[in-house]
Design a protein around this motif. Structure first.
Motif, PDB file in Angstrom:
ATOM      1  N   MET A   1      -0.518 -11.530 -26.940  1.00  0.00           N
ATOM      2  CA  MET A   1      -1.363 -12.704 -26.653  1.00  0.00           C
ATOM      3  C   MET A   1      -1.480 -13.602 -27.882  1.00  0.00           C
TER       4      MET A   1
ATOM      5  N   THR B   1       1.610 -15.575 -28.237  1.00  0.00           N
ATOM      6  CA  THR B   1       1.655 -16.679 -27.266  1.00  0.00           C
ATOM      7  C   THR B   1       0.745 -17.826 -27.698  1.00  0.00           C
ATOM      8  N   LEU B   2      -0.416 -17.491 -28.239  1.00  0.00           N
ATOM      9  CA  LEU B   2      -1.323 -18.540 -28.734  1.00  0.00           C
ATOM     10  C   LEU B   2      -0.669 -19.333 -29.868  1.00  0.00           C
TER      11      LEU B   2
ATOM     12  N   ILE C   1       1.870 -21.677 -28.362  1.00  0.00           N
ATOM     13  CA  ILE C   1       1.216 -22.844 -27.738  1.00  0.00           C
ATOM     14  C   ILE C   1       0.732 -23.807 -28.829  1.00  0.00           C
ATOM     15  N   ALA C   2       0.143 -23.241 -29.895  1.00  0.00           N
ATOM     16  CA  ALA C   2      -0.342 -24.095 -30.995  1.00  0.00           C
ATOM     17  C   ALA C   2       0.820 -24.855 -31.631  1.00  0.00           C
TER      18      ALA C   2
ATOM     19  N   ARG D   1      -0.083 -33.207 -21.596  1.00  0.00           N
ATOM     20  CA  ARG D   1      -0.585 -31.890 -22.004  1.00  0.00           C
ATOM     21  C   ARG D   1       0.314 -30.739 -21.549  1.00  0.00           C
ATOM     22  N   ARG D   2       1.413 -31.024 -20.908  1.00  0.00           N
ATOM     23  CA  ARG D   2       2.242 -29.939 -20.334  1.00  0.00           C
ATOM     24  C   ARG D   2       2.766 -28.998 -21.395  1.00  0.00           C
ATOM     25  N   LEU D   3       2.831 -27.726 -21.045  1.00  0.00           N
ATOM     26  CA  LEU D   3       3.368 -26.690 -21.934  1.00  0.00           C
ATOM     27  C   LEU D   3       4.662 -26.155 -21.342  1.00  0.00           C
TER      28      LEU D   3
ATOM     29  N   ALA E   1       5.983 -23.213 -21.369  1.00  0.00           N
ATOM     30  CA  ALA E   1       5.932 -21.900 -20.713  1.00  0.00           C
ATOM     31  C   ALA E   1       4.905 -21.820 -19.588  1.00  0.00           C
ATOM     32  N   ALA E   2       4.221 -22.917 -19.291  1.00  0.00           N
ATOM     33  CA  ALA E   2       3.169 -22.861 -18.265  1.00  0.00           C
ATOM     34  C   ALA E   2       3.777 -22.574 -16.893  1.00  0.00           C
ATOM     35  N   PRO E   3       3.030 -21.882 -16.030  1.00  0.00           N
ATOM     36  CA  PRO E   3       3.594 -21.510 -14.728  1.00  0.00           C
ATOM     37  C   PRO E   3       3.871 -22.698 -13.810  1.00  0.00           C
ATOM     38  N   PHE E   4       3.179 -23.822 -13.995  1.00  0.00           N
ATOM     39  CA  PHE E   4       3.401 -24.979 -13.110  1.00  0.00           C
ATOM     40  C   PHE E   4       3.126 -26.265 -13.864  1.00  0.00           C
TER      41      PHE E   4
END
Lengths: 148, 341
Positions: A35, A38-39, A42-43, A141-143, A145-148
């Motif tokens: 985790m 992953t943070l 994302i950062a 704001r899209r990431l 690895a985001a699911p959608f």
């Protein structure tokens, strides 16, 4: 700062996942390391765009308020929208840009709710403009690895 | 200061006074939902001349959790569905006195040797069994929806709601969470709430037990595609059965980064399985309402997790991860359902 912060976060995140997590004995703490990695990832993704996306969005909402304010019947809301529309960035730290963004988006909620209850083509046009801005706000704001 | 193993040993001795040589060991914290601390451990003791060994799970309240829930309801739900065809672990003891382990907790049996992680499910040998997993996942949900909460003994343990009122209660609750915990303005979810209030769904076709967090990640599966346990009933309540279906179809559970819901099958297939198993109809307009509601509820959870981390003493990274990783996807899911993407 060199090496660049984005690269550092990405490499450290990869190292945590590939090398450190498998060496951690407890599966629970392995999950925690995963985790944290992953943070960091994302950062890293957010770091480079953090100021630019807020500057772009704040300018976009101010332009929307300049366009919409004359058609707003509620005088108090019209006045606040006009004041916000006249604002500009003076402090380019992310925290300051974020504070302006929050003020603008709070007013955007009020404007959206107000014009939804109005009839007529001008109200519909403003509603459409708001939805376009909200769609753009999620793209900013899209990431990866985001699911959608 | 006594260790958790020692405290558990003392507690279980109170519950099993006839047991001798009682021992708790192999205690290990595991991931088990974000609202409670979860541990697995081995319990062994003598019962007369018989040696008994059991693998058990401890679920203990933390000081701050992702979801503020009533452990008594979660415990009651597990007990009610035991032996009904809905696979759940056996519950043993519920303890609300914090004197024993520092905070309230419950203990049940461990369903061991299975997977729960969505990421694992996307890899072989599990990936070859998505059709079977989907069949069971939405069939079990259908069984829960079809069951009678009165016969299960859950009316009373869970607050009753009239069929025409369930949507108002749920929407009001999650709007309240957003009002209380929102750290930054949420224009998309606020627009979704206004739409939901302007376009209420029809009354629920029946009042069912709603699991509350029925999704890939909250069930145990094996490498043959069989589901062995439905977990994390901490948000269970009585309500419209379409609420669970809508939640399971939420885009944020599209773990395979495509249209397959829960990372398993297309939306229409999931709905068809659920309808067949439940004997209920997923009216398209009503289901659309509950799918959009699911985005509000999701955002409520992510917002409150961020709030808990920022303002509370629980600094578990899962609270940040859920907020950072899912809030934008949740907004996009709401936009899609409102026809704006």
């Amino acid at each position: 700062m060199r090496p660049p912060i984005v690269t550092v976060f990405q490499v450290v995140a990869g190292d945590l996942l590939a090398r450190i997590a498998p060496a951690v004995g407890s599966s629970y703490h392995q999950g925690t390391v995963g985790m944290v990695a992953t943070l960091l990832a994302i950062a890293a993704e957010e770091w480079d765009r953090a100021a630019s996306r807020r500057i772009e969005e704040n300018a976009s909402i101010r332009a929307l308020f300049r366009d919409a304010a004359p058609a707003v019947k509620n005088s108090s809301l019209r006045q606040r929208l006009s004041e916000l529309a006249a604002g500009e960035e003076r402090d380019f730290r992310v925290s300051a840009l974020e504070a302006n963004n929050c003020a603008l988006r709070a007013a955007l909620i009020e404007l959206h709710s107000h014009v939804e209850n109005e009839t007529g083509p001008e109200a519909r046009r403003i509603v459409d403009q708001i939805w376009k801005e909200l769609v753009k706000s999620t793209e900013r704001r899209r990431l990866v690895a985001a699911p959608f | 200061m006594a260790t958790l193993e020692e405290l558990l040993t003392d507690y279980i001795k109170l519950k099993l006074p006839a047991a001798s040589a009682l021992r708790v060991d192999q205690l290990e914290q595991i991931s088990g939902g974000a609202s409670r601390q979860t541990y697995r451990f081995r319990l062994s003791y003598q019962e007369g001349t018989k040696s008994v060994e059991r693998r058990l799970i401890l679920r203990r309240d933390p000081t701050n959790s992702l979801i503020d829930t009533d452990r008594r309801i979660e415990f009651a739900a597990y007990r009610a569905f035991s032996g009904t065809g809905v696979p759940v672990p056996e519950m043993l003891w519920l303890e609300e006195d914090p004197a024993h382990l520092g905070s309230p907790f419950f203990i049940g049996t461990e369903l061991s040797g299975f997977q729960s992680a969505p990421a694992q499910m996307l890899m072989e040998p599990y990936a070859s069994h998505h059709a079977e997993l989907a069949e069971q996942k939405w069939s079990i949900m259908g069984k829960i929806a079809a069951s009678d909460p009165k016969k299960l003994g859950l009316v009373g343990a869970m607050e009753w709601v009239e069929p025409a009122e369930s949507w108002k209660r749920e929407l009001g609750y999650w709007e309240g969470v957003l009002d209380t915990d929102e750290l930054i303005p949420q224009p998309i979810v606020r627009a979704a709430i206004r739409w939901l209030r302007r376009n209420p769904p029809p009354p629920a076709q029946k009042i069912s037990v709603v699991h509350g967090d029925y999704r890939t990640g909250n069930f145990l599966y094996d490498e043959t595609g069989k589901i062995h346990g439905i977990l994390d009933w901490e948000m269970s309540h009585l309500g419209d059965p379409l609420e669970d279906l809508g939640w399971s179809l939420n885009r944020v559970w599209c773990w395979a980064h495509d249209d397959r819901r829960g990372g398993l099958v297309p939306r229409e297939r999931a709905i068809a399985i659920w309808q067949k198993a439940s004997g209920l109809k997923a009216d398209p307009k009503a289901l659309h309402w509950w799918e959009l509601f699911a985005t509000v509820k999701g955002q409520g959870i992510w917002v409150s997790s961020a709030h808990s981390w920022e303002t509370g003493s629980n600094k578990d990274p899962v609270l940040i991860l859920s907020a950072w990783w899912l809030m934008n996807s949740q907004d996009r899911a709401a936009l899609e359902l409102m026809g704006k993407l």
